[in-house]
Design an enzyme around this catalytic site. Sequence first.
Site, PDB file in Angstrom:
ATOM      1  N   ASP A   7      -7.352   3.878  -0.949  1.00 37.98           N
ATOM      2  CA  ASP A   7      -7.614   3.162  -2.196  1.00 37.98           C
ATOM      3  C   ASP A   7      -9.119   3.076  -2.409  1.00 37.98           C
ATOM      4  O   ASP A   7      -9.858   3.983  -1.986  1.00 37.98           O
ATOM      5  CB  ASP A   7      -6.973   1.771  -2.135  1.00 37.98           C
ATOM      6  CG  ASP A   7      -6.468   1.301  -3.493  1.00 37.98           C
ATOM      7  OD1 ASP A   7      -7.309   1.080  -4.369  1.00 37.98           O
ATOM      8  OD2 ASP A   7      -5.241   1.146  -3.648  1.00 37.98           O
ATOM      9  N   ASP A  11     -12.791  -5.378   1.162  1.00 38.89           N
ATOM     10  CA  ASP A  11     -13.873  -6.358   1.256  1.00 38.89           C
ATOM     11  C   ASP A  11     -14.131  -6.626   2.736  1.00 38.89           C
ATOM     12  O   ASP A  11     -13.379  -7.341   3.397  1.00 38.89           O
ATOM     13  CB  ASP A  11     -13.454  -7.640   0.539  1.00 38.89           C
ATOM     14  CG  ASP A  11     -14.561  -8.698   0.539  1.00 38.89           C
ATOM     15  OD1 ASP A  11     -15.586  -8.487   1.212  1.00 38.89           O
ATOM     16  OD2 ASP A  11     -14.368  -9.742  -0.113  1.00 38.89           O
ATOM     17  N   HIS A  43      -9.341  -3.408  -6.185  1.00 40.11           N
ATOM     18  CA  HIS A  43      -7.939  -2.979  -6.119  1.00 40.11           C
ATOM     19  C   HIS A  43      -7.508  -2.742  -4.677  1.00 40.11           C
ATOM     20  O   HIS A  43      -6.458  -3.231  -4.233  1.00 40.11           O
ATOM     21  CB  HIS A  43      -7.747  -1.713  -6.954  1.00 40.11           C
ATOM     22  CG  HIS A  43      -6.316  -1.277  -7.075  1.00 40.11           C
ATOM     23  ND1 HIS A  43      -5.718  -0.404  -6.195  1.00 40.11           N
ATOM     24  CD2 HIS A  43      -5.359  -1.605  -7.990  1.00 40.11           C
ATOM     25  CE1 HIS A  43      -4.473  -0.187  -6.558  1.00 40.11           C
ATOM     26  NE2 HIS A  43      -4.218  -0.911  -7.648  1.00 40.11           N
ATOM     27  N   ALA A 163       8.123  16.238  -1.611  1.00 34.74           N
ATOM     28  CA  ALA A 163       7.426  17.017  -0.584  1.00 34.74           C
ATOM     29  C   ALA A 163       7.945  16.711   0.815  1.00 34.74           C
ATOM     30  O   ALA A 163       7.933  17.584   1.690  1.00 34.74           O
ATOM     31  CB  ALA A 163       5.921  16.734  -0.649  1.00 34.74           C
ATOM     32  N   SER A 225       1.484  -1.359  -7.804  1.00 31.74           N
ATOM     33  CA  SER A 225       0.475  -1.237  -6.742  1.00 31.74           C
ATOM     34  C   SER A 225       0.617  -2.352  -5.719  1.00 31.74           C
ATOM     35  O   SER A 225       0.260  -2.185  -4.543  1.00 31.74           O
ATOM     36  CB  SER A 225      -0.935  -1.301  -7.340  1.00 31.74           C
ATOM     37  OG  SER A 225      -1.259  -0.114  -8.002  1.00 31.74           O
TER      38      SER A 225
END
Length: 694
Positions: A7, A11, A43, A163, A225
């Site tokens: 991603d 932090d 994010h 896949a 997400s």
Amino acid sequence: MTVAVIDSGIDVDSREFAGRISSKSVDIYQDQTNRGFNDEDGHGTHVSMIAAAARDDYGILGMAWNATVMAIRSDRPGSCTESGPASLSSGCAFEDGKVAEAVNYATNNGAKVINISLSGGAAGTALRSAVQNAVNSGVLVVVASGNDGAAQPSGYATSLDNAAAGGVLVVGSVDENGQISDFSNKAGANGENFLTARGENVCCVYENGAIYQSLGSVFLLNGTSFAAPQVAGAAALLAQAFPSLTGRQIAEILIESATDAGATGRDNVYGEGILNLTKAFEPAGTTSLAGSGQALALTDIVGVGSPAMGDALGATSLSAIVLDKYQRAYNVELGSNLRGAGVAERLYGALVGEQRQAAMSSDVASVAFTIDARGAYGELPRLAALRLPNEDAERARILAARVAYRISPNTQFGFAFAQGADGLVAQLQGQSRPAFMIATSADAGEAGLQRKDMSFAFRRQFKGWGLTAKAESGHVVSRSREKVNGIWGRDQDRSKAQTLGLAVDRAIDNWTISVGAEWLQEERTFLGGRFHDSFGIRGTNTAFLDAEAAWSFARNWRFGASIRNGWSKASAGDSVSAGSQLRSQAWSMDIERWGVFGRDDRLAFRIAQPLRVSSGGLKLELPVSYDYDTLSPVYGIREISLAPEGREIMGEMAWRGAFMRGYAAASVYYRHEPGHYANLPADKGIAFRWSTDF
């Protein structure tokens, strides 16, 4: 376990990840920039918190709150855009090739779960190949379905699922009521590997390591997400608890355990359903005792004691390791699945039943039959020898039969069908024992709930001494006090048992004394107690020593006493350990007077203790822990004490004799702690039985 989050970074100063950010965390663009993997967008930090925020009494609690986060920053340098205090959806751009590099990096550096909360068009060849390689290496890949409100997952998610089918989970969002979120892409044609999790109004937005607040309000998160990392965190918890699981197995477990939603079964909205972590941790499929391969369902009754064991199994602890179909180890308490034997309903057995007796005798032979006239069964071949009229033969079946024959003045033999040898021996010895409805003698043979099929006895007289040999065969039927059905299946609820015995008797003046030894061999039971086949009880040998004396101390008076001591030893093997042995005892005393109210009536009193285990138990070598490095159990000894706390003492006063052109028997009885159950109330009552010929 390590969860890789591909991603916008993390932090690095957040208290939610203190000490748990992997040293392998990296910026995948490190060759091009020195920016590091600290999150500039927010994010990636929010995704990581939902997956693994600390259990620190602050803020939110991540699904896998003790997991290590491998933050792999993969946003293209300079592509992120600010959208408020912290981004609710990534405004960054991600290049296929670099995400492929991130997947390969996570796989090669020990990640067990990879979370990709990204979306877009179909993934390129390099990324699909990287995901396939990760799955084949045992990694689970979790992908967000996308926030377009579409009927199908995003092309990105669909291509990754295709896949490496079975090792990729695509995750949609539901609200607090389990309803699909308006913004969430649905399962569509990819329902087989599609799960949903809470992704709507998820707490909370962080900024600078703390929950962001404005005017006393906090901001909530929406998006697939944030549903995806809940599944990734759940997968990490499973991987931590059960290290041998592969990514594909974890995916299968999460799918099988999901709570069904929408249309019954898999559907094109919720796919396989909603994440259910509690159920995911429960054993799946057929469980077995670790190391044995023998099926042991957690609902199985693992043991039923015999009458001699009474309440011994009432509060027994018996822990062991079982494996489910995924070879996950569980420490389970089996003691709650142990049952005590049924308490004999002696009065019911003495009075209920439409039976007739047929007998004939001569100086050299005697024949006796007990016949059931209820019409429940018709065993015509066995009844033919009785020469009964057809209507009687169709209604009757032989319950028991006994034949005795004198070969010479000093030699006798006898055999019986559906009866034990004790009655035969008493007949050959010429004993006259008092008859009781309830109280049994010490040699009543109550090792278990035994059914006798055939028995044989042979007696030889030597100048005042008598030598008697006996043999019998039958089986032990396991029956719980709670009458649990289907303990081991219809074809396994009984165990063969054989008995051999030898006794010496002597009559001296007014005394008759008998001393004997008996050997009981059980096929799969332990003094009548039946235990689960996974324990591997291969049989038991029991030696009984019996002594009996009768004293005619006055005219029409008789005093009798008997005692039985037993020593049982289970055959070692499988789980049964050396030292599995029992000591048991039974005794009885009675006094009889005949000619009380008439010439031939009899009045008797007996006090007795039926066979009871006085000490000992079953020692089992059971799996007590499990080593996932070697995929093998560690064994320890577990002992089940089979000596009951209760002690049954029976007292009975019985009368029998002629009455009103028939034959009558009356009884007053009292049973203290019946069945050797200390907590059962006394069984007491009065019985009367009368029969006549007509």
